[in-house]
Structure formats: structure tokens, C-alpha cells
Design a protein around this motif. Structure first.
Motif, short mmCIF file in Angstrom:
data_model
loop_
_atom_site.label_atom_id
_atom_site.label_comp_id
_atom_site.label_asym_id
_atom_site.label_seq_id
_atom_site.Cartn_x
_atom_site.Cartn_y
_atom_site.Cartn_z
N PHE A 27 0.85 -1.18 0.00
CA PHE A 27 0.00 0.00 0.00
C PHE A 27 0.89 1.24 0.00
O PHE A 27 2.08 1.17 0.33
CB PHE A 27 -0.95 0.02 1.20
N THR A 28 0.28 2.35 -0.39
CA THR A 28 0.98 3.62 -0.44
C THR A 28 0.12 4.67 0.25
O THR A 28 -1.09 4.73 0.01
CB THR A 28 1.26 4.02 -1.90
N MET A 29 0.75 5.46 1.12
CA MET A 29 0.06 6.54 1.82
C MET A 29 0.78 7.85 1.53
O MET A 29 2.00 7.87 1.45
CB MET A 29 0.10 6.31 3.33
N THR A 30 0.00 8.91 1.37
CA THR A 30 0.58 10.23 1.13
C THR A 30 0.10 11.18 2.21
O THR A 30 -1.09 11.19 2.55
CB THR A 30 0.16 10.75 -0.26
N ARG A 31 1.03 11.94 2.76
CA ARG A 31 0.71 12.96 3.75
C ARG A 31 1.38 14.26 3.34
O ARG A 31 2.50 14.25 2.82
CB ARG A 31 1.22 12.59 5.15
N VAL A 32 0.71 15.39 3.60
CA VAL A 32 1.31 16.70 3.43
C VAL A 32 1.65 17.18 4.83
O VAL A 32 0.77 17.29 5.70
CB VAL A 32 0.35 17.68 2.72
N LEU A 33 2.93 17.42 5.06
CA LEU A 33 3.42 17.78 6.39
C LEU A 33 3.82 19.25 6.44
O LEU A 33 4.47 19.74 5.51
CB LEU A 33 4.61 16.88 6.75
N PRO A 34 3.46 19.94 7.52
CA PRO A 34 3.70 21.39 7.61
C PRO A 34 5.14 21.71 8.02
O PRO A 34 5.39 22.35 9.04
CB PRO A 34 2.71 21.81 8.70
N ALA A 35 6.08 21.25 7.22
CA ALA A 35 7.50 21.47 7.52
C ALA A 35 8.31 21.30 6.23
O ALA A 35 7.87 20.62 5.30
CB ALA A 35 7.98 20.46 8.56
#
Length: 177
Positions: A27-35
């Protein structure tokens, strides 16, 4: 109810991607991180910043370890709410600073058990970092090696491996704040 994974095409955070590991084997997960990317990279590669992975506050008696080189290992002590604790980590297979980190997942004497001479038999995790409009886009791909029987892959999914990794990855954003 099936324990077989599915793949979906989506851009929402946490979504699986048809461009990730072979259908049914990861599986693949994508997150947008505030850094910025260098801060996210440091959170994965510097021992004093890797505590987020374990989900414990400073002062808990453990320190992550990191030997950041291909063939080197990282290791953290995980504590679960039910009182179960164990070590996990990985052995680095590819390192591209601020862009890409690939490791065989597991730990010697930990969970999942990892034999450093047999890293081609365990799950592989790839972390990719890219600049985004709102911070760093982190794509995490988790895949099972082709030689692992489908029945064993299904057992991993039945254990909740996808939810466990998603919960772990979700601890990163607050740690970067």
C-alpha cells in the motif's frame, strides 16, 4: 469480509495509490506535512528526532538509534496502550538525503524479526519527500517481497499492518510542529 488489500487512485492524504506496490502486495500513503523537507528528513534519520515513531513523550526510558548508511540500522522501542512493548526498525537499503529513504522493515530481536543476512525476505518501506505548496509531501510505500507467499501477505493485512502504519505516520505531523 476479506483481508486482501485493494488499491485506489486518490490524492487525499492517506489514500492508497495505483502507482504504489503491486496490487494486493502493499500500500501507499501520502501525507502533506507542515515542515520543510530537511525537517521531515531529520525526523526519520536523527535519533533525537525519531521518538515520534514510537509515540512516546521525552523522558520515557529509551532512545532510538540510527546508523544512517546503506546496510546500517535504525531501531525504536514501541509501547502500546495495552502494555505490550517491543523493538522495531529497519535496515537501510537506499539513502538519498532529503528525498528518499528505503529500508527493510524489522529489528533484530524485535518485531517483525529481521535477520540482517536475509533482508530480501521482509517487507520494504520507501519514504519519498517532495516540496508541496503547504509543506512537504511525504509518500510512504509499504511492500511485500515477491517471494513471500500470498497467504502470508494476507495474514499481515489481517493483523492490521495498513492501519498500524497509518497511525504511526499520523504521529509525524504533530512532532514537526
Amino acid at each position: 469480509m476479506t483481508s486482501e488489500p485493494t488499491t485506489q487512485s486518490s490524492t487525499r492524504p492517506g489514500a492508497e495509490s495505483a502507482t504504489g506496490p503491486a496490487a494486493g502486495r502493499g500500500f501507499t500513503m501520502t501525507r502533506v506535512l507542515p515542515a520543510p523537507r530537511d525537517a521531515v528528513w531529520a525526523a526519520w534519520t536523527e535519533p533525537e528526532k525519531l521518538r515520534w515513531f514510537a509515540g512516546v513523550e521525552p523522558g520515557v526510558d529509551f532512545e532510538p538509534s540510527v546508523d544512517l548508511r546503506v546496510g546500517g540500522a535504525w531501531r525504536v522501542h514501541l509501547y502500546q496502550p495495552d502494555g505490550v512493548d517491543y523493538f522495531t526498525g529497519g535496515i537501510y537499503q537506499e539513502i538519498v538525503p532529503d528525498e528518499r529513504l528505503v529500508f527493510a522493515w524489522g529489528a533484530v530481536g524485535g518485531w517483525p524479526e529481521l535477520d540482517p543476512s536475509r533482508v530480501d525476505e521482509v517487507p520494504v518501506v520507501t519514504i519519498e519527500l517532495a516540496d508541496g505548496a503547504d509543506g512537504t509531501v511525504m509518500t510512504t510505500s509499504f511492500g511485500f517481497v515477491d517471494t513471500m507467499p500470498d497467504a502470508d501477505v494476507a495474514k499481515w493485512f489481517a493483523l492490521g499492518i495498513r492501519a498500524g502504519w497509518s497511525d504511526t505516520i499520523d504521529r509525524l505531523a504533530p512532532a514537526l510542529a
